[in-house]
Design an enzyme around this catalytic site. Structure first.
Site, PDB file in Angstrom:
ATOM      1  N   GLN A   1      -2.911   2.847   9.831  1.00  0.00           N
ATOM      2  CA  GLN A   1      -1.493   2.812   9.304  1.00  0.00           C
ATOM      3  C   GLN A   1      -0.576   3.512  10.002  1.00  0.00           C
ATOM      4  O   GLN A   1       0.692   3.235  10.000  1.00  0.00           O
ATOM      5  CB  GLN A   1      -1.538   3.407   7.867  1.00  0.00           C
ATOM      6  CG  GLN A   1      -2.461   2.563   6.805  1.00  0.00           C
ATOM      7  CD  GLN A   1      -3.768   2.829   6.551  1.00  0.00           C
ATOM      8  OE1 GLN A   1      -4.372   3.381   7.478  1.00  0.00           O
ATOM      9  NE2 GLN A   1      -4.252   2.842   5.528  1.00  0.00           N
ATOM     10  N   ASP A  38      -1.779  10.793  -2.492  1.00  0.00           N
ATOM     11  CA  ASP A  38      -2.182   9.714  -3.106  1.00  0.00           C
ATOM     12  C   ASP A  38      -2.012  10.441  -4.665  1.00  0.00           C
ATOM     13  O   ASP A  38      -1.970   9.633  -5.631  1.00  0.00           O
ATOM     14  CB  ASP A  38      -3.266   9.111  -2.953  1.00  0.00           C
ATOM     15  CG  ASP A  38      -2.697   7.996  -1.832  1.00  0.00           C
ATOM     16  OD1 ASP A  38      -2.681   8.329  -0.627  1.00  0.00           O
ATOM     17  OD2 ASP A  38      -2.842   6.664  -1.980  1.00  0.00           O
ATOM     18  N   ARG A  71      -6.889  -0.425  -7.217  1.00  0.00           N
ATOM     19  CA  ARG A  71      -7.167   0.689  -6.206  1.00  0.00           C
ATOM     20  C   ARG A  71      -7.294   1.971  -6.892  1.00  0.00           C
ATOM     21  O   ARG A  71      -6.546   2.510  -7.898  1.00  0.00           O
ATOM     22  CB  ARG A  71      -6.260   0.674  -5.231  1.00  0.00           C
ATOM     23  CG  ARG A  71      -6.074  -0.262  -4.049  1.00  0.00           C
ATOM     24  CD  ARG A  71      -5.290   0.009  -3.040  1.00  0.00           C
ATOM     25  NE  ARG A  71      -6.052   1.091  -2.167  1.00  0.00           N
ATOM     26  CZ  ARG A  71      -5.470   1.430  -0.871  1.00  0.00           C
ATOM     27  NH1 ARG A  71      -4.190   1.515  -0.816  1.00  0.00           N
ATOM     28  NH2 ARG A  71      -6.111   2.349  -0.134  1.00  0.00           N
ATOM     29  N   ASN A 112      -5.093  12.870   0.071  1.00  0.00           N
ATOM     30  CA  ASN A 112      -4.457  11.782   0.963  1.00  0.00           C
ATOM     31  C   ASN A 112      -5.430  10.915   1.886  1.00  0.00           C
ATOM     32  O   ASN A 112      -6.686  11.109   1.839  1.00  0.00           O
ATOM     33  CB  ASN A 112      -3.320  12.552   1.885  1.00  0.00           C
ATOM     34  CG  ASN A 112      -2.335  11.803   2.485  1.00  0.00           C
ATOM     35  OD1 ASN A 112      -1.701  10.702   1.900  1.00  0.00           O
ATOM     36  ND2 ASN A 112      -2.136  11.979   3.589  1.00  0.00           N
ATOM     37  N   LYS A 113      -4.814  10.226   2.610  1.00  0.00           N
ATOM     38  CA  LYS A 113      -5.678   9.402   3.626  1.00  0.00           C
ATOM     39  C   LYS A 113      -6.718  10.211   4.313  1.00  0.00           C
ATOM     40  O   LYS A 113      -6.616  11.142   4.948  1.00  0.00           O
ATOM     41  CB  LYS A 113      -4.686   8.726   4.552  1.00  0.00           C
ATOM     42  CG  LYS A 113      -5.541   7.887   5.672  1.00  0.00           C
ATOM     43  CD  LYS A 113      -6.373   6.889   5.112  1.00  0.00           C
ATOM     44  CE  LYS A 113      -5.458   5.890   3.897  1.00  0.00           C
ATOM     45  NZ  LYS A 113      -6.446   5.166   3.076  1.00  0.00           N
ATOM     46  N   ARG A 167       0.884  -1.187  -0.076  1.00  0.00           N
ATOM     47  CA  ARG A 167      -0.060  -0.014  -0.280  1.00  0.00           C
ATOM     48  C   ARG A 167       0.837   1.325  -0.160  1.00  0.00           C
ATOM     49  O   ARG A 167       2.119   1.038   0.244  1.00  0.00           O
ATOM     50  CB  ARG A 167      -0.841  -0.108   1.257  1.00  0.00           C
ATOM     51  CG  ARG A 167      -0.124  -0.557   2.398  1.00  0.00           C
ATOM     52  CD  ARG A 167      -0.594   0.243   3.553  1.00  0.00           C
ATOM     53  NE  ARG A 167      -0.420   1.590   3.781  1.00  0.00           N
ATOM     54  CZ  ARG A 167       0.493   2.254   3.664  1.00  0.00           C
ATOM     55  NH1 ARG A 167       1.690   1.865   3.887  1.00  0.00           N
ATOM     56  NH2 ARG A 167       0.736   3.645   3.672  1.00  0.00           N
ATOM     57  N   GLY A 168       0.295   2.476   0.020  1.00  0.00           N
ATOM     58  CA  GLY A 168       1.024   3.562  -0.231  1.00  0.00           C
ATOM     59  C   GLY A 168       1.400   3.678  -1.553  1.00  0.00           C
ATOM     60  O   GLY A 168       1.743   2.886  -2.580  1.00  0.00           O
ATOM     61  N   ALA A 169       1.127   5.131  -2.180  1.00  0.00           N
ATOM     62  CA  ALA A 169       1.007   5.466  -3.481  1.00  0.00           C
ATOM     63  C   ALA A 169       2.429   4.890  -4.154  1.00  0.00           C
ATOM     64  O   ALA A 169       2.055   4.216  -5.340  1.00  0.00           O
ATOM     65  CB  ALA A 169       0.640   6.987  -3.714  1.00  0.00           C
TER      66      ALA A 169
END
Ligand code: MRU
Length: 357
Positions: free
Chosen positions: A201, A242, A90, A252-253, A53-55
């Site tokens: 996270q 992201d 995603r 972002n998140k 995960r994570g862009a």
């Protein structure tokens, strides 16, 4: 970065087996588990379930997914099919599209026989480039941290949200890269780590990374940041992203926007640390244009953790019958962002084009 003193990346090829290995991020912080992926289908699943995960790491993994697709069948039809599956895994991180398009653009003009070897090489190049970009972000962001720390003449308190550390990239991280660089340079810092519900996270990944590197930090509930800012206990916010639009809106998140609002109200500088593959030059208005991933309500209802006797369990925290919703990202308008930290330097959000003419 290092785990118990040994250097690691988050993803690496196993050339003899024509496979890749990843750190399974769903098992951290309680277990360090390495998973082998040897088909494009297994890559799609690893991205969907957030083992990776994570862009930037999603992009790097998708590039290897294209190499695995070429291993299975390097025809045009097969590569297009693999690309579609990966792109659907995603929706929000633009690095995924960037990596898949880069692979297709390189591979399709080649003869079918040449595609697999080139695909493995290009995926490795994308990984190496990611490390270089993130290191450069660290260097630029570190200067900003140093400057502010010298003004304050005390350890600098930096708040971060979600995990934009080395686990979210191939190495170094984006938001955490300046933090690691400053720490390594001996600048006194302390990091406030938002736990980042629903998947935590921050608590599971950012805190683990910072522990491994020895960076002073404190995990806080997502709702604590505004209060800390009001009381002068946050000097700077650094988050990852992201997707950043050409005009500097930062996606972002979920929860990032609320931190930006609180930072704005308290005159705390708010930075997004972003490698150029995260910038979507085709998009202008983040709020209306960026696709926001809606994830399962189960991620809100169920929390995983370690019991006193060391077992890992999931527990449901909702009453029976209560529905839950789970938008995974939000958009912080450019007007709330003090600066974007890129591999080419730091600029105002509306000046990105001046760094990338
Ligand atoms: O849902 P996730 O864990 O993939 O979300 C990650 C983030 O929001 C990160 O902040 C972002 O990808 C930047 S990673 C360097």
């Amino acid at each position: 970065m290092k785990i118990q003193g040994h250097p690691w990346r988050t993803i690496w090829p196993v050339e003899a087996e024509k496979a890749i290995e990843i750190i399974d991020q769903t098992r951290l912080p309680h277990a360090l588990v390495v998973c082998r992926l040897d088909t494009v289908q297994s890559v799609v699943l690893a991205i969907k379930t957030m083992q990776v995960r994570g862009a930037p790491l999603i992009g790097a993994t998708a590039a290897y997914g294209m190499a695995l697709a070429a291993k299975q069948d390097a025809s045009d039809a097969s590569l297009h099919h693999a690309a579609q599956q990966l792109l659907a895994s995603r929706p929000t991180a633009v690095n995924l599209r960037w990596a898949v398009e880069r692979m297709l653009t390189l591979l399709l003009p080649l003869s079918v026989a040449d595609r697999e070897v080139t695909a493995w090489q290009e995926a490795a190049t994308i990984c190496d480039e990611d490390v270089i970009l993130n290191q450069a972000i660290g260097k630029h962001g570190c200067l900003q941290i140093q400057e502010m720390q010298q003004l304050k003449k005390r350890p600098l308190n930096i708040l971060t949200h979600c995990n934009a550390g080395w686990l979210a990239t191939v190495d170094w991280g984006t938001a955490l890269s300046p933090i690691y660089a400053a720490f390594n340079a001996g600048v006194p810092i302390h990091v406030w780590v938002d736990e980042t519900r629903p998947r935590n996270q921050g608590a599971s990944l950012t805190a683990w990374e910072l522990c491994q590197h020895g960076v002073p930090h404190t995990v806080i509930s997502d709702n604590a940041g505004g209060h800390l800012m009001q009381h002068g206990e946050v000097d700077m916010v650094i988050v990852g992203a992201d997707r950043v639009t050409a005009h500097g809106d930062v996606c972002n998140k979920i929860g990032t926007y609320l931190k930006a609002l609180a930072a704005f109200d308290n005159r705390v500088p708010f930075y997004a640390a972003v490698p150029s593959p995260t910038i979507d030059w085709e998009m202008r208005d983040g709020l209306s244009e960026i696709p926001i991933e809606q994830r399962s309500a189960d991620e809100v209802a169920w929390i995983q953790g370690r019991t006193m006797d060391g077992g890992i369990v999931s527990v449901n925290i909702l009453p029976d019958g209560s529905p839950a919703a789970n938008p995974a990202f939000d958009v912080t308008p450019a007007r709330l962002v003090s600066g974007i930290i890129t591999e080419r330097g730091i600029c105002r959000p509306d000046m990105l084009r001046s760094l990338f003419p």
